[in-house]
Scaffold this active site. Structure first.
Site, PDB file in Angstrom:
ATOM      1  N   CYS A   7       0.839  -1.194   0.000  1.00 55.40           N
ATOM      2  CA  CYS A   7       0.000   0.000   0.000  1.00 55.40           C
ATOM      3  C   CYS A   7       0.880   1.252   0.000  1.00 55.40           C
ATOM      4  O   CYS A   7       2.112   1.166   0.047  1.00 55.40           O
ATOM      5  CB  CYS A   7      -0.900   0.009   1.231  1.00 55.40           C
ATOM      6  SG  CYS A   7       0.088  -0.005   2.733  1.00 55.40           S
ATOM      7  N   CYS A  66      21.822   4.174 -48.092  1.00 55.04           N
ATOM      8  CA  CYS A  66      21.141   3.830 -46.828  1.00 55.04           C
ATOM      9  C   CYS A  66      21.818   4.533 -45.652  1.00 55.04           C
ATOM     10  O   CYS A  66      21.155   5.098 -44.783  1.00 55.04           O
ATOM     11  CB  CYS A  66      21.172   2.324 -46.574  1.00 55.04           C
ATOM     12  SG  CYS A  66      20.418   1.348 -47.871  1.00 55.04           S
ATOM     13  N   CYS A  80     -11.492  38.917 -32.644  1.00 55.18           N
ATOM     14  CA  CYS A  80     -12.084  39.176 -31.327  1.00 55.18           C
ATOM     15  C   CYS A  80     -11.004  39.125 -30.261  1.00 55.18           C
ATOM     16  O   CYS A  80      -9.831  38.899 -30.558  1.00 55.18           O
ATOM     17  CB  CYS A  80     -13.147  38.116 -31.028  1.00 55.18           C
ATOM     18  SG  CYS A  80     -12.412  36.474 -31.080  1.00 55.18           S
ATOM     19  N   CYS A 108      -8.534  36.186 -30.146  1.00 52.68           N
ATOM     20  CA  CYS A 108      -7.338  36.241 -31.002  1.00 52.68           C
ATOM     21  C   CYS A 108      -6.215  36.988 -30.277  1.00 52.68           C
ATOM     22  O   CYS A 108      -5.052  36.564 -30.286  1.00 52.68           O
ATOM     23  CB  CYS A 108      -7.638  36.958 -32.318  1.00 52.68           C
ATOM     24  SG  CYS A 108      -8.890  36.126 -33.308  1.00 52.68           S
ATOM     25  N   CYS A 132     -14.473  14.254 -47.638  1.00 53.97           N
ATOM     26  CA  CYS A 132     -15.553  14.990 -46.962  1.00 53.97           C
ATOM     27  C   CYS A 132     -15.088  15.396 -45.573  1.00 53.97           C
ATOM     28  O   CYS A 132     -13.972  15.062 -45.152  1.00 53.97           O
ATOM     29  CB  CYS A 132     -16.784  14.102 -46.847  1.00 53.97           C
ATOM     30  SG  CYS A 132     -16.388  12.603 -45.945  1.00 53.97           S
ATOM     31  N   CYS A 183     -13.691  12.782 -43.156  1.00 52.98           N
ATOM     32  CA  CYS A 183     -12.257  12.447 -43.251  1.00 52.98           C
ATOM     33  C   CYS A 183     -11.446  13.418 -42.396  1.00 52.98           C
ATOM     34  O   CYS A 183     -10.542  13.031 -41.653  1.00 52.98           O
ATOM     35  CB  CYS A 183     -11.764  12.538 -44.698  1.00 52.98           C
ATOM     36  SG  CYS A 183     -12.629  11.439 -45.819  1.00 52.98           S
ATOM     37  N   ASP A 189     -21.915 -11.232 -55.544  1.00 45.85           N
ATOM     38  CA  ASP A 189     -20.507 -10.838 -55.468  1.00 45.85           C
ATOM     39  C   ASP A 189     -20.180 -10.244 -56.831  1.00 45.85           C
ATOM     40  O   ASP A 189     -20.880 -10.518 -57.804  1.00 45.85           O
ATOM     41  CB  ASP A 189     -19.657 -12.085 -55.197  1.00 45.85           C
ATOM     42  CG  ASP A 189     -18.172 -11.788 -55.276  1.00 45.85           C
ATOM     43  OD1 ASP A 189     -17.755 -10.800 -54.657  1.00 45.85           O
ATOM     44  OD2 ASP A 189     -17.449 -12.510 -55.965  1.00 45.85           O
ATOM     45  N   GLU A 248       5.015  -6.467 -72.687  1.00 45.81           N
ATOM     46  CA  GLU A 248       4.238  -7.093 -71.614  1.00 45.81           C
ATOM     47  C   GLU A 248       4.280  -8.627 -71.667  1.00 45.81           C
ATOM     48  O   GLU A 248       3.818  -9.284 -70.752  1.00 45.81           O
ATOM     49  CB  GLU A 248       2.772  -6.623 -71.664  1.00 45.81           C
ATOM     50  CG  GLU A 248       2.559  -5.196 -71.191  1.00 45.81           C
ATOM     51  CD  GLU A 248       2.667  -5.026 -69.676  1.00 45.81           C
ATOM     52  OE1 GLU A 248       3.136  -5.947 -68.995  1.00 45.81           O
ATOM     53  OE2 GLU A 248       2.288  -3.950 -69.190  1.00 45.81           O
TER      54      GLU A 248
END
Length: 1499
Positions: free
Chosen positions: A19, A185, A288, A291, A388, A391, A1043, A1080
Site C-alpha cells: 500500500c 542507406c 475578437c 485572437c 468529406c 475524413c 458478389d 508485356e
C-alpha cells in the site's frame, strides 16, 4: 562537468509493497540517508528510483538498505546512470553582515543540492544542483539574501569550463542496424537521425552494419532513436549500453570550433540580456479578444520576449525582445504560426533600447532550467484522398491523440494539415506515417523547416526521475518486468476493415502506459493484449479502442488464448519418467500445466504462446531422452460430414426393408383372401360359423399352438427386429423429445408402433392362454411399413446435408502442411533452415517462402520483394506487391520473389483458420428449416393421442351401455370370452386403428420425395441443389446479394480501349500495339497478360518481337527494350496483299503459281526484318507515378482521361516509347452479357438485388450502373460479407448470396440460400446450397423458379397425406358405424399405403418441369429495359450503412447514358444464347465498346 562532482541514479525493483504506507516508509527512511538526494518509489511499477552521491553510496548499499526494511529488493541493472547537474551562480545582497553559516547549512539541507562553494571575498555562492529536483528560483525563495548573478553567467557562458559542463550530459550509444545495402542507406540514416533534437553526432558504418550516436539523454531517449531508425525501414538493436562521454581538452577544443547544430540550443545555454529592442507589427485576421489573448499568450512564453501588447482596434502588436537572441522576422513567423494560423503579419518599425541590467519582471520570466524545456514546432503535411468533412474529423481526432501533438488543423479545401508538435516526442515523419496508416496519402510539404519555437512554462517541465524510470524500464529485458506483473486479455473488436485499422489499433495501444504488447487479428476481430494489471485494466483498454473509432467488448474467458498441446511421448517406462517430464516442463517459464499419461503415452500441456512454443516444448522433452511428436490433428472436417448419420439411416432403412417386404406380402395375401371371403359371404349367404371355419382352414390361419396362427407367428418374428433394431434410433429421439416436453414425428412413430406391437403381443398371449379357436387380429404389420418409409426419408435428407461439409475439407486442404523455418545471425545472415510441420511454427519464427510456395501462417515480411496472390482472402484477381513490413496471409500464394516473414498468427489464429471457423459456424448454426411435418406433428401427435384415448373410453362406455353394438361389429367376437373382456378388446382395437391410420408415414414422405425429384430435375437443368433445405428456402428469399468479381463480371481483366497520344504518321497504332504486346509478354501480372492477349488479337499473330533488359517495379510498372517488331508490322501490312495473291492463285489452278507468290512475300519479309532489325525501342509501361519517376510530364488532357477511366472503375496504364508518352490503355473486368437481364428479371420477381464486393467503390459503382443494381456495398472483407448477410437477416429478410470465391464461402454458408457459380473455387461450391454448373446468371432465376414449383408440390403432397388422415380417423374411431361404415385394421394399413403412394406419384409430377429459355426471359424483361444512372446508385463502403451519394450527372453524361442504353437495346436483340457461355467478348462488341467510349483519338 567534472565527474568527481557527479551524481548517479539507479532503479531498484522492490517486491512486497502492499500500500501507499510502504511507499512512504521507504521514501522517508532511504531519503534521510546521507548522500541520497532524491528517491521516488512507485507502487504500480514496484520499483524505487534513487539519485545519490556515488562517493557515499553504491547501488549495492542502497539495495541492502531497502532489504533491511523487510522488502525484497532486486537490482536488474547494476550500472548506475549519471544524472545531469547544473551550476548556479548566486550573489549576496550588499548588506553589512552576511550569515554565511546560515546560507551553508540551509543549502546543505536542501534536497537536490550536491555541492556548494562559497567565496566571501567576491560575495558569491556557486551551487551545483540537480535541476529535476531544485532550481535557482526555489533557492532564492529559501534564501532571500541571494540573487542570480547574471554577469557571471554571461561571463562564463563562453568559457571552456562551461562547455565541458554542457557536454557532461552527452551519452555515446552503439546500435546494430540491419538491412542497409548501400551508401545511400547510410546517408539516409545519418541525415534523418542527425536532425533529431538531442542527437549531437552520428556515424553509420555500412561494413559493420552499426551506428555510433552521441546524444543528450535529457532531450531524447534510446528508444526514440531506435524507433526513428526503424521508421526508416531498418531494424535496429542496442549493441552497447549507453556510456557518458569523458571529454579531454582536445575534444572540447575541437567541439568548440565545430558550429553547434541547433541555434536555439546555443541560445538556451548562454542567455545574455544586454539589450532590449522594440518592434511594432501590423496583424491582419484578428476577429475578437480571443485572437488577442492567443497571440499574447503564445509570444509571452518565448524566452526572449520581455513584453507584448496587442491592440485589436489598431490591428497592431508592440513587442519588446532581446535583439541579440532573436530577429523581428522570427517573431513575425511566430505570430503567423499562432493557432488557427490565419494571421497575416508585417513589420512597420524597430526601435532599439539598451538596458544592461534586465528588469526584475523580465528576470522572473527567465526560466533557469532552460535545457529541459519542451519546445513546440509546426509542420505542414499535404494530405490526398480526403473526400468529406468526416475524413477531416477522423484525421484530426486520431492525430490529436498522438504523443507530443499539441494541435492539428486539417483543411479539406487546401488538402493539407498543420500540426503543432513537441519535437522531443514526435517528428513530422512519424505524423505523416500515422496519417498514411489511416488510408490517406500524406507527404511533407517542401517548405517544411519547423520555424516556431515556443517554450512551455516550467510547470509542464517533465521530471528527470520519470525519464530515468522510463529509461531504466526500457533497458531491463521486457519479459523480466512482465513475468511478475503481466496479465493477458482478449477484446472483441468490430468495425475493422483492413490492415491499416489493425496497424492503427496496435500502434496506439502500445503507446498507452502499462501495455506490453498488442496483437490484433483482422478476420477473427480479436485483439490480444498483454498488460500490467497494476497500471491498467481491460475495460480501460477496450475504452481506448473505442476512442479510436472501433467497437470493443471484453471477452471473458481469456484462457482460450493459452496454447494447448497434445504430444505423443515414447520411451516412458514407469511413473518416475512421468514425474520427470511433468516436473521439468512445469518449471519452464510460460508453461501453466502439464499432465502426462503413461498408459496412453500422451502429454497434455497448456502454455503461453508468447513465451514458449510447441517446438521448444518438444525439444525439452527430447532433451530428457524421450521421443516426442505432435498428436496428428485430423485435417479433415470429419465432425461435420454426416457419414455416421448416413450409415445409421441406411442401415435402419435396409433392416426395415428386409423384414417389411415379407410382411407386406403376407398382408396383401390376407387382404386378397379376406376380400374373396367377403364376396362369398355376400353371394352365398354363408353363416358366420361357416365363414370362420373356411377362414381358419386357410394355410396362414392354421394354428400351430392353440391361439397362435402361422400368420401371427411370422408377422411377430418379422416385426421384432424392425421394432427394436430398425427403430432403435426413433426410441432415443422420442425419449429426448419427451424429456424436453415436446412432441415430434419420432414420438408419434414410437407411440403408434409400440402400442401396436405391445397390443398385438398381449392379444396373442391372451389368445394362447385362452387356447382360442379364432385367431386374434394383430397389428404386427404396422411397425415395419412405417419404419421403412420414415428411414428412407431420413437417409435421403442426411445424404444431402453431408455434401455441405466437403467445403471445409477443401478449405483445410489449402493450408500448407510444412514450413521452412530459418535461423538468422545478428547480421541477418542465414545460418540454417529446417522443414517443420506447420503446427510446430511458433509466433515470432522467421519463415522462408519460395516463389510458388504457400504462406504457412500469417506474418509480416522482414526481407524480400514479391507479388502475392491473395485472391483466396480478398477475392480480387490482382496480385498484391509485398515488401519489408507488409503483412501476408496464410494460404495465399507467393508468386515471383523469395520472402522472409516473421510469424504473427499461427495455428487456429491464422486468417485461413478463421475462414474455416466462419464456414463451420455458419453451417452448424443454420438450423434446418423446421420441417412443416415436424411443426404439424407438434400439434398432430397430441391431437391423435387424444382422439385415440377418447375412442377407447367412448367405446368402453358404449359397450357397457349397449353391448349389442359391440357384438354386432366386433369381427373376432368369441362367446367363450367374458363380456367385459370383449368390450375392452373392441375398444382397444378401435383406438389402435385410429393410431395406425393416423401414422404420419405419408407426412414423412411428403418433403423428401418432392425434394429428390426437384433436385434431380435441377441437376438435369444444370442446377445442383443440396437437399431440401435450400429448395424449401429459395422461394422465401427476399434479397439476392451478388458478389462482383467472377459472378457479375468474368473475373479476368480485358483491354477496353487503347488511346493513341501521338500523330499516326510518327508512330502508328499497330506499332504501339506491337511494342506494348512484346514488352508485356514477359510480365506475369494479370494486366500484362490482358494487354499481350489484346495485342495478339488485334495484330492477328501468335508471335511477337523480342524483349530485353526487362525490369518490374511492383506497384508501379515495367521498363524494357524492345527489338524485332518490324517483321511483325510488315507481316500485318502484307497480309492484305497476300490475301489478294492467294485469291488470285485460287482462281488459277496451277499450284506452282501460288507457291512462287507466297515464297516471294516471305523473301520480302526476311529482307525487311534484316534491314530493320537494329531498331531498338526503350519502353516504359505503368501508372502516373512510374512515368513521373522516369522524368515524363503528363499533361492535363491525359490526366483527365485517366481520371475518367478510373471513375468508371478501370485501370488506366500509360505507355512511353523512347521517352515520349504515346498511348493510354484502359483495362477492366468485363460484365457478363446476361448479368443485366438476370438482375432485371429478379427485380420483376419482386426481389431486392444488392452488389457486394471487396473492390473499391468506383469500380463497384461502375459495374452496378451497367447491370442495373442500385444498392452496392464496396470494400467489404469476407468476415464483413457474413456480417452484412446477418444484418439483412436480422431485418427479417431471407437472403440468397451468389458468389464464386473462397472469400465468399463464409457468406454463402451464412445466407439462407448460398448459390455458387460452377466455374468458381471448390470451396465456394462446397459451402453453397445451390451450385450453377453453367457459368450463367440466368440459372439464379431458374433456381428460384424451381424452388417455388417444388414448394408448391410439397404443399400438394401434404394435402394428400392429410386427406387420408382427416377422412380415415373418424371412420376408424367408429363414428360412421351406425350407417354401417366400419374400418377393419387391414383397411387402415391399406389407406396408409395408399396415402404414401399418392404422395410419391404427386412428387413425380415435378419431372415435367422445364426451365424457361433465354428468349422467354428476354420477352418477359423487354418492357423494363434501361441501365441505371450512377446518380441512382447508393454505394456503402465497408460494413457501414452510411451511403456515399453519387455525384449528380451533367447533361452530357446523361446523353451518353441514354445513347449507351439505346446501343445496348440494339445489341441485346442480336444476342444469342451461345454467347453467354463465352467469357471472351467478340470483336464487334469490343468495337462498339470503343465507340461507346471516346474513339482512339489523337490528342
Amino acid at each position: 562537468m567534472d565527474r568527481s562532482m557527479g551524481v548517479d541514479s539507479v532503479t531498484i525493483s522492490v517486491e512486497g509493497m502492499t500500500c501507499n504506507s510502504c511507499v512512504w516508509t521507504i521514501e522517508q527512511r532511504i531519503g534521510k540517508l546521507n548522500g541520497v538526494h532524491h528517491i521516488k518509489v512507485s507502487l504500480e511499477e514496484k520499483n524505487a528510483t534513487i539519485i545519490y552521491d556515488p562517493k557515499l553510496h553504491t547501488p549495492k548499499t542502497l539495495l541492502e538498505a531497502i532489504d533491511d526494511m523487510g522488502f525484497d529488493a532486486i537490482l536488474h541493472n547494476p550500472n548506475p546512470l549519471p544524472v545531469l547537474t547544473e551550476t548556479v551562480f548566486l550573489t549576496v545582497a550588499a548588506s553589512l553582515a552576511v550569515p554565511w553559516d546560515h546560507i551553508q547549512n540551509t543549502l546543505l539541507k536542501t534536497k537536490g543540492v550536491t555541492d556548494i562553494k562559497i567565496s566571501p571575498q567576491q560575495r558569491t555562492v556557486v551551487v551545483t544542483v540537480i535541476p529535476s529536483i531544485v532550481n535557482a528560483n526555489q533557492i532564492i525563495e529559501l534564501l532571500p539574501d541571494l540573487s542570480l548573478d547574471t554577469g557571471t553567467l554571461e561571463k562564463k557562458s563562453g568559457t571552456c569550463e562551461d562547455y565541458s559542463m554542457a557536454q557532461a550530459g552527452e551519452v555515446m550509444l552503439k546500435m546494430k542496424v540491419e538491412g542497409m545495402t548501400c551508401h545511400s542507406c547510410t546517408s539516409t540514416i545519418e541525415g534523418k537521425i542527425g536532425k533529431l533534437q538531442g542527437v549531437q553526432r552520428i556515424k553509420v558504418s555500412l561494413d559493420n552494419q552499426e551506428a555510433t550516436i552521441v546524444y543528450q539523454p535529457h532531450l531524447i531517449t534510446v528508444e526514440e532513436i531506435k524507433k526513428q531508425i526503424e521508421a526508416l525501414g531498418f531494424p535496429a538493436f542496442i549493441k552497447k549500453q549507453p556510456k557518458y562521454l569523458k571529454l579531454g581538452a582536445i575534444d572540447i577544443e575541437r567541439l568548440k570550433n565545430t558550429p553547434v547544430k541547433s541555434s536555439e540550443g546555443s541560445q538556451q545555454r548562454s542567455p545574455s540580456y544586454t539589450s532590449d529592442s522594440t518592434v511594432t507589427f501590423i496583424i491582419d485576421g484578428m476577429h475578437c479578444k480571443s485572437c488577442v489573448l492567443n497571440i499574447e499568450s503564445a509570444l509571452s512564453t518565448l524566452q526572449y520576449v520581455s513584453s507584448i501588447v496587442v491592440s485589436l482596434e489598431n490591428r497592431s502588436a508592440i513587442v519588446k525582445y532581446n535583439a541579440s537572441s532573436v530577429t523581428p522576422e522570427t517573431l513575425r513567423k511566430a505570430i503567423e504560426a499562432v493557432s488557427p494560423g490565419q494571421y497575416r503579419v508585417s513589420i512597420i518599425s524597430e526601435v532599439e533600447s539598451t538596458s544592461n541590467s534586465p528588469s526584475g519582471s523580465s528576470l522572473q520570466n527567465i526560466p533557469l532550467n532552460i535545457a529541459s524545456h519542451p519546445l513546440t514546432q509546426e509542420t505542414v503535411i499535404n494530405i490526398d484522398g480526403m473526400t468529406c468533412n468526416s475524413c477531416v474529423q477522423s484525421i484530426e481526432g486520431v492525430i490529436s491523440k498522438k504523443a507530443g501533438v499539441k494541435s492539428i488543423r486539417v483543411s479539406l479545401a487546401n488538402g493539407n494539415g498543420t500540426v503543432e508538435y513537441d519535437p522531443l516526442l514526435t517528428t513530422p515523419e512519424t505524423l505523416r506515417e500515422a496519417i498514411e496508416d489511416m488510408g490517406f496519402d500524406a507527404a511533407l510539404s517542401d517548405t517544411n523547416e519547423p520555424f516556431v519555437i515556443i517554450a512551455q512554462t516550467s510547470s509542464e517541465m517533465p521530471l528527470l526521475t520519470s525519464t530515468n524510470e522510463f529509461y531504466t524500464k526500457m533497458m531491463t529485458p521486457i519479459h523480466d518486468a512482465e513475468a511478475k506483473t503481466s496479465s493477458k486479455c482478449y477484446i472483441q473488436v468490430t468495425g475493422m476493415t483492413c490492415a491499416s485499422c489493425v496497424a492503427n489499433i496496435e500502434r496506439n495501444l502500445r503507446r498507452e502506459e502499462g501495455i506490453y504488447s498488442v496483437l490484433v487479428a483482422l478476420m477473427a476481430g480479436k485483439a490480444e493484449v498483454r498488460y500490467n494489471p497494476a497500471v491498467i485494466q481491460p475495460p480501460m483498454i477496450a475504452e481506448f479502442i473505442r476512442e479510436l473509432g472501433f467497437g470493443a467488448t471484453m471477452i471473458e474467458n481469456a484462457d482460450e488464448g493459452d496454447g494447448v498441446l497434445e504430444l505423443v511421448v515414447r520411451g516412458m517406462t514407469c511413473a518416475s519418467c512421468v514425474h520427470k517430464i511433468e516436473s521439468i516442463l512445469t518449471k519452464h517459464r510460460g508453461i501453466f500445466y502439464c499432465s502426462v499419461a503413461l498408459a496412453t503415452n500422451k502429454a497434455h500441456i497448456k502454455y503461453d504462446p508468447e513465451i514458449i512454443g510447441p517446438r521448444d516444448i518438444i525439444h525439452t522433452v527430447e532433451s530428457l531422452g524421450f521421443e516426442a511428436s505432435l498428436v496428428k490433428k485430423d485435417r479433415s472436417a470429419s465432425h461435420l460430414d454426416h457419414k455416421r448419420e448416413i450409415r445409421q439411416w441406411r442401415r435402419s432403412f435396409l433392416v426395415s426393408l428386409f423384414f417389411c417386404i415379407p410382411v407386406m406380402g403376407l398382408m396383401i395375401y390376407m387382404m386378397v383372401m379376406d376380400h374373396h371371403l367377403a364376396t362369398l359371404h355376400h353371394n352365398k349367404n354363408m353363416s358366420q360359423e361357416e365363414m370362420i371355419n373356411i377362414h381358419s382352414s386357410m394355410f396362414l390361419e392354421r394354428q400351430i399352438l392353440p391361439g397362435l396362427s402361422i400368420m401371427n407367428l411370422l408377422s411377430f418374428l418379422l416385426c421384432v427386429p424392425v421394432q427394436f433394431f430398425g427403430g432403435w434410433y426413433f426410441y432415443i429421439q422420442a425419449y429426448k423429445a419427451l424429456k424436453h416436453k415436446t412432441a415430434n414425428m419420432d414420438v408419434l412413430i414410437v407411440l403408434a408402433t409400440t402400442i401396436a406391437f405391445a397390443y398385438s403381443l398381449v392379444i396373442l398371449l391372451v389368445a394362447m392362454y385362452e387356447r382360442a379357436k379364432v385367431n386374434p387380429i394383430t397389428f404386427f404389420d404396422t411397425p415395419p411399413m412405417l419404419f421403412v418409409f420414415i428411414a428412407l426419408g431420413r437417409w435421403l435428407e442426411h445424404i444431402a446435408k453431408g455434401k455441405t461439409s466437403e467445403a471445409l475439407a477443401k478449405l483445410i486442404s489449402l493450408q500448407a502442411t510444412e514450413a521452412t523455418i530459418v535461423t538468422l545471425d545478428s547480421d541477418n545472415i542465414l545460418l540454417s533452415e529446417e522443414q517443420v510441420d506447420v503446427e510446430l511454427v511458433q509466433r515470432g519464427d522467421i519463415i522462408k517462402v519460395v516463389p510458388g510456395g504457400k504462406f504457412p501462417v500469417d506474418g509480416r515480411v522482414i526481407e524480400g520483394h514479391s507479388m502475392v496472390d491473395e485472391s483466396l482472402i480478398t477475392g480480387e484477381a490482382m496480385p498484391v506487391a509485398k515488401k519489408s513490413g507488409s503483412t501476408v496471409i496464410a494460404g495465399s500464394i507467393n508468386q515471383n520473389g523469395s520472402l522472409l516473414i516473421r510469424a504473427t498468427h499461427v495455428g487456429a489464429d491464422t486468417t485461413l483458420s478463421q475462414i474455416v471457423k466462419l464456414v463451420e459456424e455458419a453451417q452448424t448454426s443454420k438450423a434446418p428449416i423446421q420441417q412443416f411435418a415436424d411443426k404439424l406433428s407438434g400439434y398432430f401427435v397430441p391431437f391423435i393421442v387424444t382422439v385415440s384415448i377418447t375412442t377407447l373410453l367412448v367405446w368402453i362406455i358404449i359397450g357397457f351401455l349397449n353391448f349389442e353394438i359391440v357384438e354386432t361389429y366386433f369381427p373376432g367376437y368369441n362367446r367363450s370370452i367374458s363380456r367385459t373382456e370383449t368390450i375392452i378388446r373392441f375398444a382397444f382395437q378401435a383406438s389402435i386403428t385410429v393410431l395406425c391410420i393416423a401414422c404420419p408415414c405419408s407426412l414423412g414422405l411428403a418433403t423428401p420425395t418432392a425434394v429428390m425429384v426437384g433436385t434431380g430435375v435441377g441437376a438435369q437443368n444444370g442446377i445442383l441443389i443440396k437437399g431440401g433445405e435450400p429448395l424449401e428456402m429459395a422461394h422465401k428469399v427476399k434479397v439476392v446479394v451478388f458478389d462482383k468479381t467472377g459472378t457479375i463480371t468474368h473475373g479476368t481483366p480485358v483491354v477496353n480501349q487503347v488511346k493513341v497520344l501521338v500523330e499516326s504518321n510518327r508512330i502508328s497504332r499497330n506499332k504501339i500495339l506491337a511494342i506494348v504486346g512484346t514488352a508485356e509478354s514477359n510480365s506475369e501480372h494479370p494486366l500484362g497478360t490482358a494487354i499481350t492477349k489484346y495485342c495478339k488479337q488485334e495484330l492477328d499473330t501468335e508471335t511477337l518481337g523480342t524483349c530485353v533488359d526487362f525490369q518490374v517495379v511492383p506497384g508501379c510498372g515495367i521498363s524494357c527494350k524492345v527489338i524485332n517488331i518490324e517483321g511483325l508490322l510488315h507481316k500485318n501490312n502484307w497480309k492484305i496483299e497476300e490475301n489478294n495473291i492467294k485469291n488470285a492463285s485460287l482462281v488459277q489452278i496451277g499450284a506452282s503459281n501460288e507457291q512462287s507468290s507466297t515464297s516471294s512475300s516471305m523473301i520480302i519479309d526476311a529482307q525487311l526484318s534484316n534491314a530493320l532489325n537494329a531498331q531498338q525501342y526503350k519502353v516504359l509501361i505503368g501508372n502516373r507515378e512510374w512515368m513521373i519517376r522516369n522524368g515524363l510530364v503528363i499533361n492535363n488532357d491525359v490526366d483527365d482521361s485517366m481520371t475518367e477511366h478510373e471513375r468508371k472503375g478501370r485501370t488506366a496504364v500509360l505507355v512511353a516509347v523512347d521517352d515520349e508518352l504515346c498511348g493510354l490503355i484502359a483495362i477492366a473486368d468485363t460484365v457478363k452479357p446476361e448479368a443485366e437481364l438476370a438482375v432485371r428479371i429478379l427485380k420483376s420477381m419482386g426481389l431486392e438485388v444488392v452488389l457486394m464486393t471487396g473492390d473499391n467503390s468506383k469500380t463497384a459503382r461502375s459495374i452496378a450502373s451497367q447491370v442495373g443494381i442500385t444498392k452496392v456495398f464496396a470494400e467489404v472483407l469476407p468476415s464483413h460479407k457474413v456480417a452484412k448477410v446477418k444484418q439483412l437477416q436480422e431485418e427479417g429478410k431471407r437472403v440468397a448470396m451468389v458468389g464464386d470465391g473462397i472469400n465468399d464461402s463464409p457468406a454463402l454458408a451464412m445466407a439462407n440460400v448460398g448459390i455458387a457459380i460452377g466455374t468458381g473455387t471448390d470451396v465456394a461450391i462446397e459451402a453453397a446450397d445451390v451450385v450453377l454448373i453453367r457459368n450463367d446468371l440466368l440459372d439464379v432465376v431458374a433456381s428460384i423458379d424451381l424452388s417455388r414449383k417444388t414448394v408448391k408440390r410439397i404443399r400438394i403432397n401434404f394435402v394428400f397425406a392429410l386427406i387420408y388422415n382427416l377422412v380415415g380417423i373418424p371412420i376408424a374411431a367408429g363414428v360412421f358405424m351406425p350407417i354401417g361404415l366400419v374400418l377393419q385394421p387391414w383397411m387402415g394399413s391399406a389407406a396408409m399405403a395408399a396415402s404414401s403412394v399418392s404422395v410419391v406419384l404427386s412428387s413425380l409430377f415435378l419431372k415435367l418441369y422445364r426451365k424457361p429459355t433465354y428468349e422467354n426471359y428476354e420477352l418477359h424483361a423487354r418492357s423494363q429495359m434501361g441501365q441505371k444512372r450512377p446518380s441512382e446508385i447508393s454505394v456503402h463502403v465497408g460494413i457501414d450503412d452510411t451511403s456515399r451519394n453519387s455525384p449528380k450527372l451533367g447533361l452530357l453524361d446523361r446523353i451518353v447514358n441514354y445513347s449507351r442504353a439505346s446501343i445496348n437495346s440494339l445489341l441485346s436483340d442480336k444476342r444469342s444464347l451461345n454467347s453467354i457461355g463465352t467469357s471472351e467478348p467478340d470483336k464487334h462488341s469490343l468495337l462498339v465498346g470503343d465507340c461507346r467510349e471516346d474513339d482512339d483519338t489523337t490528342l
